[in-house]
Design an enzyme around this catalytic site. Structure first.
Site, short mmCIF file in Angstrom:
data_model
loop_
_atom_site.label_atom_id
_atom_site.label_comp_id
_atom_site.label_asym_id
_atom_site.label_seq_id
_atom_site.Cartn_x
_atom_site.Cartn_y
_atom_site.Cartn_z
N SER A 1 1.19 -0.66 -0.07
CA SER A 1 0.13 -0.24 -0.65
C SER A 1 0.79 0.89 0.14
O SER A 1 1.84 1.22 0.17
CB SER A 1 -0.74 -0.02 1.47
OG SER A 1 -1.44 1.42 1.45
N TYR B 1 -2.43 -1.13 10.01
CA TYR B 1 -2.14 -1.41 8.84
C TYR B 1 -0.75 -0.46 8.06
O TYR B 1 0.10 -1.60 6.89
CB TYR B 1 -3.34 -1.03 8.27
CG TYR B 1 -3.41 -0.59 6.62
CD1 TYR B 1 -4.25 -1.97 6.94
CD2 TYR B 1 -2.60 0.20 5.91
CE1 TYR B 1 -4.13 -2.34 4.91
CE2 TYR B 1 -2.97 0.45 4.89
CZ TYR B 1 -3.69 -1.04 4.44
OH TYR B 1 -4.04 -1.53 2.63
#
Length: 250
Positions: free
Chosen positions: A141, A154
């Site tokens: 990401s 995350y």
């Protein structure tokens, strides 16, 4: 010749969104067989499998909870046995809960790390044991590179995924296995503009290419990394964000 002619792939988290886009692009680019992993979204994964078959590839849906290390290893074994081998693995499955760091519990931290990172470790290790060369691609990401509030677990897991790819590239390279990662920016989905109008608007205003990404954009990146065009490319993180990371932050 299509780029992935004859390949056998396993895509985790293939029930929807980015995983769906990856699986479909693999089939469209000539993969002979695509194993589609899901945890609970069996109906959605079966719909993807149907579309994979329409593109001329074999498809199977395999269920597993990738927070369980043993389940990861069994998933890879099943996919390889079904496909008659494995040439490509895409570690896409992951979770992205929002939880402020103050007050986050160790259990909440572990849930994200086990799903997003430990599964990547276990699936990659298992795949390397059955591959005779091939490619592994982790879906990371842009938050591996720039943090976001409420996403500490995350962001940390995705940053570790990027480094795992580099480490795995170093150690599995002698076996002819290439390992890379893809870091998507904001990827569109049905209802996103209604759920987060401010964020979507800000992204569109600031992204040099003026739009959100699509699952197909990430699928194309994964096709490239699994193809002969990337035969001398390993240990790299491909940021696919419409140019957003090129903007100055000051």
């Amino acid at each position: 010749m299509r780029l992935l002619e004859g390949q056998v792939a396993l895509v985790t988290g293939a029930g929807g969104g980015i995983g769906r886009g990856i699986a479909l692009r693999f089939a469209e680019q000539g993969a002979a067989a695509v194993a589609l992993h899901c945890r609970t979204s069996v109906e959605a994964a079966e719909e993807v499998a149907s579309r994979v078959r329409e593109s001329g590839a074999r498809a199977v849906v395999l269920q597993a909870d990738l927070a369980d290390e043993d389940a990861c290893r069994e998933l890879v074994r099943e996919a390889s046995a079904w496909g008659g081998g494995l040439t490509a693995l895409v570690n896409n499955a992951g979770v992205q809960p929002v939880r402020p760091l103050p007050g986050m519990t160790a259990g909440e931290w572990r849930e994200v790390v086990d799903t997003n990172l430990t599964s990547v470790f276990a699936c990659t290790q298992a795949a390397a044991e059955v591959m005779a060369g091939g490619s592994v691609t982790h879906i990371a990401s842009v938050e591996a590179h720039a943090p976001a509030a409420g996403h500490a677990h995350y962001c940390a897991s995705k940053a570790a995924v990027v480094m795992h790819a580099r480490s795995a590239a170093l150690e599995y390279g002698p076996r002819g296995i290439r390992v890379n990662s893809v870091s998507p920016g904001l990827i569109d989905r049905e209802g996103l503009a209604e759920d987060w109008p401010d964020g979507v608007g800000r992204w569109r205003d600031k992204a040099p290419l003026g739009r959100l990404g699509s699952p197909r954009d990430i699928g194309d990146a994964c096709v490239f990394l699994a193809s002969p065009l990337a035969s001398w490319l390993t240990g790299q993180d491909l940021v696919v964000d419409g140019g957003m990371s090129a903007r100055p932050t000051w």
